[in-house]
Design a protein around this motif. Structure first.
Motif: not given
Lengths: 447, 339
Positions: B179-199, B335-339
């Motif tokens: 959860s520590a890692f994924l919080t940061v990864y979600a934050h970098k992805a600017k995916d705030f819904a995921a960020y909140k849950i994992i934090r 951010k998912g903009k690049k495959k």
């Protein structure tokens, strides 16, 4: 059943299952590389689609290959602890190098699979195939080196039951290393090429999506040509193996050929049934002098017979059947590929006639069986030794409780895994015509 | 430094690498299952799989590297651990196989099945628990040497508070690290819904993390007094550092400041605890049977292994860097903009 038999069975089962995916791992990267390269060179979306579909299939088989490889890696210590304690002194180097090769391959495979559209120059992505192939080939070479060490151990001395004066390099590049690794790599390429050809042949026979015909014909042609090249190399490798066995492991060659009395002008025995008590062979085709010729390129060569080997050091005689089937299946595929290539030049419609396609459809599965039989032959042929000349199988097995439980558990696991893997792979392509992919990549689109 | 210390340092480092990457991977699987069951799949799935897909196979290699390396450097470990660990390691292998393959079937196959996600998510929590048996028995006391060979004392293992505290420590660490890692990864992805849950998950697991660590320490005192005394007497400051890193990390996550640094703190927290544990354990790999000063492979082989290791690293480090640059440090990809 005692612990030794069960340890042997479990090891055989794991390796027998793993070898399918390991072979795909050796052969598939090359096929992907060829398809992708042709696609870029001729600007032909059919090949690009082919490369992508191969790669997608490959991810599934890699996953199973990685996990079963992890299993065998640990099972070596779990089932044969005394052997690993002894052998660990000498084979640590190739084992260690194998993990590096595997690491290297894993990293670049990951990059390859997720960067199809990242680079402007398509050749940059194509070049990622090179480290993958280096990694997979190296990994096959190093692990084969460990196995050949068990067949022809060298690079150490024994003093009071302890290995001393160890030369890691000599142990790694032991006598049988080159012959065996050459055989492993060539048969890997051959088998996967024919497996791809088989899929194309079956798809052409079924003809579910008529618009795919061109795609599958192209795949068939590519795979058959690669298959032909690799089967020629395989024949060379097989011949070198026979000569090697004659010199270094005569008991294996003798058991393989039911060759009991040492003699020159020894016959090559094809098929047949053996009465083990009277050493009488029934119903076999015998080619006079051929065994001597195969062993040393001369009909007068004296080939060592099984009766000269102490009774408790003779390999089981069943390996003759594995040898026959391996050679027969390999030769069948070789013949089919020769016929296909000739017909493709001379009379094209014959090369895709349904009779031809049925024959081609058989090649892939038969080659995979030949790989299995070849390994049965190689491994059972060094019985009763675990480390030939030094440690017998019975002395190396674990005494732990629960081997039977573990044996059943892994048996069930491989059944489930094999079934689900086939299910997933078949579902991936069942309802989707290849033409859809081709059109998509022709437009330069992504998934 | 002599060969055995170089060897054990290298192996311990790779085991640490597996601990971190494996924990992220195992925890992520559990979060995917959790998201699917609670109907939050859309929020979590993408960001997790964007990280997992390219790196899961590499994660697995760290494990292979460790067990091949330890048998190579210290062949005696193959005999002692191999003879005794057939059942627990086989369980771990079965789980690892189910997990790895069903992850691939689920991700790359055509259709998704809840049963597959469940297999994948639950097995991830059990694998570290099964592997932890190796660490537990290395403390000694669970193995006897008989005329037939060495044997594992099952009853003692199952009844040992130390063994169970290690199991729980593993499970909680998995959820905590990932959860520590994924919080940061979600934050970098600017995916705030995921960020909140994992934090939230991270904050929930922090306290049990602290408690179970103390409990493990106390039970180690019961189980292997001399190890405990070395750990608290000689290396107390390393474990103290670990708690400091933990507090900093928790504060940063709680106040949502510099969470990239917070992640580094989490890694340092585990690094200090892990190396402290390893240091205080020396010279034993398996107390009292395998001593690194006596069990090391012969000199020629040890030298060859070290050479190969250095050459291997020259090959691996740039490749690993490339992998990270493409899939973890690349903002557009995350951010998912690049495959």
């Amino acid at each position: 059943m005692d612990g030794i038999v069960m340890s042997r069975l479990l090891t055989a089962m794991t390796l027998g299952f793993h070898i399918i995916f390991a072979t795909i791992g050796v052969g598939m990267p090359l096929m992907i590389m060829i398809a992708e390269g042709l696609g870029i060179k001729y600007n032909d979306a059919k090949y690009t689609a082919m490369a992508r579909r191969f790669a997608k299939t490959f991810t599934i088989t890699v996953a199973v290959g990685v996990v079963t490889g992890t299993i065998i890696g640990l099972q070596l210590s779990l089932l044969w602890p005394s052997f690993m304690q002894l052998g660990g002194q000498v084979i640590a180097l190739p084992l260690f190098m194998e993990t590096f090769a595997f690491f290297f391959e894993a990293i670049f495979l990951s990059i390859y699979l997720y960067t199809w559209d990242r680079f402007k120059n398509k050749w940059t992505h194509w070049a990622l195939n090179i480290p993958i192939i280096i990694g997979s080939t190296m990994s096959a070479l190093f692990i084969t080196s460990v196995n050949s060490f068990m067949n022809t151990p060298e690079g150490f001395k024994v003093k009071n039951g302890v290995l001393v004066d160890i030369d890691p390099i000599q142990a790694m590049l032991n006598a049988s290393f080159f012959v065996r690794s050459f055989h492993v790599v060539t048969t890997g390429g051959m088998t996967i090429a024919f497996c791809i050809a088989s899929v194309a042949a079956v798809k052409l026979l079924r003809n579910k999506f008529p618009e795919d015909k061109g795609y599958h014909q192209q795949a068939l042609k590519m795979a058959m040509i690669v298959g032909l090249v690799f089967s020629l190399l395989t024949i060379l490798a097989g011949d070198l193996s026979a000569k090697f066995l004659h010199n270094a492991q005569p008991e294996k060659l003798a058991a393989m050929e039911w060759h009991f009395e040492s003699e020159s002008k020894a016959d090559l025995v094809l098929f047949g049934v053996l009465d083990e008590k009277t050493q009488e062979v029934k119903g076999a085709i015998k080619i006079p002098g051929m065994l001597s010729f195969l062993a040393d390129n001369s009909f007068d060569t004296k080939v060592k017979g099984l009766n000269e080997i102490p009774k408790d050091e003779q390999p089981p005689l069943i390996i003759h059947y594995f040898f026959d089937l391996m050679v027969f299946f390999g030769m069948f595929s070789f013949a089919v590929s020769v016929l296909y290539v000739i017909m493709h030049k001379v009379k094209r419609q014959v090369s895709t006639s349904s009779l031809m396609l049925y024959a081609i459809a058989l090649c892939g599965p038969l080659c995979m069986l030949a790989i299995e039989f070849g390994w049965f032959l190689a491994e059972m042929g060094r019985q009763p030794w675990l480390l030939r000349g030094y440690l017998k199988v019975a002395e190396g097995a674990t005494h732990a409780d629960g081997v039977s439980l573990v044996l059943v558990a892994f048996g069930v696991l491989y059944l489930i895994l094999g079934f689900s893997c086939c299910y997933v792979l078949i579902r991936m392509y069942k309802d989707k015509p290849a033409q859809l992919d081709v059109e998509q990549y022709a437009k330069g689109g992504t998934e | 430094m002599d060969y055995q210390h170089i060897g054990i340092l290298v192996l311990w480092t790779f085991l640490f690498g597996y601990l971190i990457l494996g924990a992220i991977d195992f925890g992520a699987g559990f979060f995917i299952l959790y998201a699917k069951v609670t109907g939050q799949e859309n929020e979590l799935r993408d960001v997790i799989s964007r990280y997992l897909n390219p790196v899961w196979e590499v994660t697995n290699v760290f494990l292979v590297f460790f067990f091949v390396g330890i048998v190579g450097f210290f062949p005696d470990t193959a005999y002692y651990f191999g003879s005794t660990l057939l059942l627990p390691v086989s369980v771990a292998l079965l789980l690892l196989t189910i997990r790895g393959s069903f992850y691939a079937f689920e991700t790359y196959g055509k259709d998704s099945k809840l049963a597959w996600v469940a297999l994948y998510g639950i097995s991830g929590l059990l694998i570290p628990a099964a592997f932890s048996t190796v660490l537990t028995i290395s403390e000694g006391g669970f193995i006897t040497k008989t005329a037939k060979g060495v044997e594992l004392k099952w009853f003692e293992l199952l009844m040992s508070p130390f063994a169970w505290s290690v199991v729980f420590l593993c499970i909680i660490s998995v959820l905590y690290i990932s959860s520590a890692f994924l919080t940061v990864y979600a934050h970098k992805a600017k995916d705030f819904a995921a960020y909140k849950i994992i934090r939230t998950w991270f904050l929930i697991w922090a306290l049990p993390m602290l408690i179970i660590c103390q409990f493990t320490f106390l039970s180690l005192r019961q189980h292997n007094q001399s190890h405990f005394e070395v750990a608290t007497g000689q290396y107390w400051w390393i474990f103290g550092l670990s708690i400091v890193f933990f507090l900093i990390a928790f504060a940063l996550y709680y106040f949502e400041k510099h969470i990239e640094i917070a992640l580094i703190m989490v890694i340092l927290q585990f690094a200090s605890a892990f190396y402290g544990y390893g240091l205080s354990k020396l010279p034993y790999i398996l107390y009292p049977y395998v001593n690194i000063d006596k069990a090391v492979v012969n000199d020629t082989m040890a030298f060859a292994l070290v050479v190969v290791f250095i050459l291997g690293l020259l090959l691996l480090l740039p490749s690993l860097y490339l992998l990270l640059r493409l899939f973890v440090f690349d903002k557009e990809y995350v951010k998912g903009k690049k495959k």
